[in-house]
Design a protein around this motif. Structure first.
Motif, PDB file in Angstrom:
ATOM      1  N   GLU A 121       0.852  -1.196   0.000  1.00 17.32           N
ATOM      2  CA  GLU A 121       0.000   0.000   0.000  1.00 17.32           C
ATOM      3  C   GLU A 121       0.881   1.238   0.000  1.00 17.32           C
ATOM      4  O   GLU A 121       1.678   1.449   0.921  1.00 17.32           O
ATOM      5  CB  GLU A 121      -0.920   0.003   1.231  1.00 17.32           C
ATOM      6  CG  GLU A 121      -1.768   1.255   1.368  1.00 17.32           C
ATOM      7  CD  GLU A 121      -2.553   1.580   0.109  1.00 17.32           C
ATOM      8  OE1 GLU A 121      -2.360   2.695  -0.430  1.00 17.32           O
ATOM      9  OE2 GLU A 121      -3.347   0.722  -0.351  1.00 17.32           O
ATOM     10  N   ILE A 124      -1.032   6.576   2.741  1.00 16.57           N
ATOM     11  CA  ILE A 124      -1.364   6.448   4.167  1.00 16.57           C
ATOM     12  C   ILE A 124      -2.729   5.807   4.318  1.00 16.57           C
ATOM     13  O   ILE A 124      -2.943   4.897   5.113  1.00 16.57           O
ATOM     14  CB  ILE A 124      -1.356   7.828   4.852  1.00 16.57           C
ATOM     15  CG1 ILE A 124       0.072   8.331   4.993  1.00 16.57           C
ATOM     16  CG2 ILE A 124      -2.009   7.747   6.233  1.00 16.57           C
ATOM     17  CD1 ILE A 124       0.178   9.675   5.658  1.00 16.57           C
ATOM     18  N   SER A 125      -3.670   6.279   3.524  1.00 20.28           N
ATOM     19  CA  SER A 125      -5.041   5.778   3.565  1.00 20.28           C
ATOM     20  C   SER A 125      -5.220   4.759   2.444  1.00 20.28           C
ATOM     21  O   SER A 125      -5.206   5.128   1.273  1.00 20.28           O
ATOM     22  CB  SER A 125      -6.014   6.950   3.378  1.00 20.28           C
ATOM     23  OG  SER A 125      -7.306   6.511   3.093  1.00 20.28           O
ATOM     24  N   VAL A 142       3.997  -1.252   3.697  1.00 25.02           N
ATOM     25  CA  VAL A 142       3.443   0.099   3.631  1.00 25.02           C
ATOM     26  C   VAL A 142       4.557   1.131   3.495  1.00 25.02           C
ATOM     27  O   VAL A 142       5.720   0.876   3.821  1.00 25.02           O
ATOM     28  CB  VAL A 142       2.572   0.420   4.865  1.00 25.02           C
ATOM     29  CG1 VAL A 142       1.433  -0.577   4.994  1.00 25.02           C
ATOM     30  CG2 VAL A 142       3.405   0.455   6.139  1.00 25.02           C
ATOM     31  N   THR A 147       0.309   4.357   8.594  1.00 30.00           N
ATOM     32  CA  THR A 147      -0.526   3.268   8.105  1.00 30.00           C
ATOM     33  C   THR A 147      -0.472   2.059   9.029  1.00 30.00           C
ATOM     34  O   THR A 147      -1.450   1.316   9.165  1.00 30.00           O
ATOM     35  CB  THR A 147      -0.084   2.854   6.690  1.00 30.00           C
ATOM     36  OG1 THR A 147       0.066   4.030   5.886  1.00 30.00           O
ATOM     37  CG2 THR A 147      -1.113   1.948   6.027  1.00 30.00           C
TER      38      THR A 147
END
Length: 361
Positions: A121, A124-125, A142, A147
């Motif tokens: 990912e 952050i979101s 991440v 995160t």
């Protein structure tokens, strides 16, 4: 031979980290396969590598009304059946998913076939596609420490984003020569994205007279956004987009002005480039660039100007301040533990694929 399926698509940002991993995975003995959409940008980008590519049906899950909302669920189901068939055929040891809606059926099919899956990912979101895949993931990589707070501790790891090796091979003098610049004045590189940013372009061009007194400016202004009235101005060059020479231009740059896409800013971090980030506003995005930029500012990596606060005067002040504090920004980036994401992510892939071997070590 170890086997891995890479998946990710929809935007270049969902593909380039996969591309960055390819040399390291090959070095570790993996036979690599790629599953993407039938017509997405990923098909074009992966065509440059000697890797089997399989296109599956894909759909998008939207939060707004669109006539495709009635047909895309059937495309997703078809994609799941196609991914399941491919996983049975390839029999991979592990799947690595970078995100995008094409990855959802691949990850879900991998779980059904009991194939471990590693997600990455960038923001952050997490985007919707990755949120749908979290429960099926063995491990999650991440970019941002924030995160980690929202993920299970036992399977979430802060790695940063895999960076293409060629970005580290840039040559400052080659970049200066490409632009017709001198080595006597520092360089500002402005990156507005492949489509460019009208707001950023206007702010930069308004302060060109002041900037050119002290700097040389490379302006990547986006498709159809070259200002012909500025052609031939000493110390200023503009291009719609640069690909092959980008590593040289980055090496030549003393300060970078950029949007705050996750992959772009992770490249600046890896290269230790003092930077000014101007994230897309919430009106133009889901707000992920704002969160990315705020995190980099908090960690001391970046100076941030919100788009709604952007003026030519504010940008000029930011340039002077970042220039004065270049060493502070470089030291903060050098101290980051996100320095070798390719190796860290490849190690996590190995651990997910062969946990027994890792335990023996």
């Amino acid at each position: 031979m170890k086997r891995i399926i890479l998946t990710g698509g929809g935007t270049a940002g969902h593909v380039t980290p996969n591309i960055a991993l390819i040399p390291e995975l090959q070095k570790r003995g993996y036979e690599i396969y790629y599953i993407g959409s039938k017509t997405g940008i990923e098909k074009e980008l992966i065509a440059n590598f000697d890797i089997p590519y399989y296109g599956i049906s894909s759909g998008k899950l939207r939060r707004y009304f669109d006539i495709k909302n009635f047909t895309d669920p059937f495309r997703i189901l078809k994609g799941y059946a196609e991914a399941d068939k491919l996983i049975r055929k390839i029999q991979p040891d592990v799947v690595f998913s970078k995100g995008g809606f094409v990855t959802v059926p691949v990850v879900k099919a991998a779980k059904r076939r009991r194939v471990p899956c590693v997600l990455h990912e960038s923001d952050i979101s997490p985007g919707l596609a990755n949120r749908l895949c979290l429960s099926s993931a063995t491990m999650i990589c991440v970019n941002f420490p924030e995160t980690l707070e929202h993920l299970p501790k036992e399977k979430a790891f802060l790695t940063g984003s895999p960076i293409r090796g060629e970005l580290f091979s840039g040559n400052r003098l080659t970049g200066l020569d490409f632009c017709g610049f001198t080595a006597e004045k520092p360089v500002i590189l402005v990156i507005g994205g492949s489509l460019g940013s009208v707001r950023v372009n206007e702010a930069v061009r308004e302060i060109l007279p002041q900037l050119l007194e002290r700097y040389q400016v490379i302006h990547l202004c986006g498709k159809d956004k070259v200002d012909e009235s500025l052609e031939g101005m000493e110390g200023y060059v503009q291009y719609e987009y640069i690909q092959k020479e980008l590593c040289d231009l980055l090496d030549a740059a003393d300060i970078v002005i950029s949007r705050a896409g996750a992959n772009a800013i992770c490249e600046l971090l890896a290269l230790h480039k003092p930077n000014i980030l101007i994230p897309l506003s919430r009106e133009a995005s889901r707000g992920d660039q704002i969160l990315n930029a705020d995190s980099f500012e908090k960690q001391g990596f970046s100076y941030v100007i919100r788009e709604e606060d952007l003026t030519s005067e504010r940008l000029l002040d930011a340039v002077f301040e970042v220039d004065e504090k270049k060493r502070v920004y470089r030291d903060a980036m050098a101290a980051s533990n996100q320095q070798n994401a390719v190796i860290m992510v490849a190690d996590i892939i190995d651990k997910a694929a062969f946990p027994a071997e890792d335990d023996e070590d």
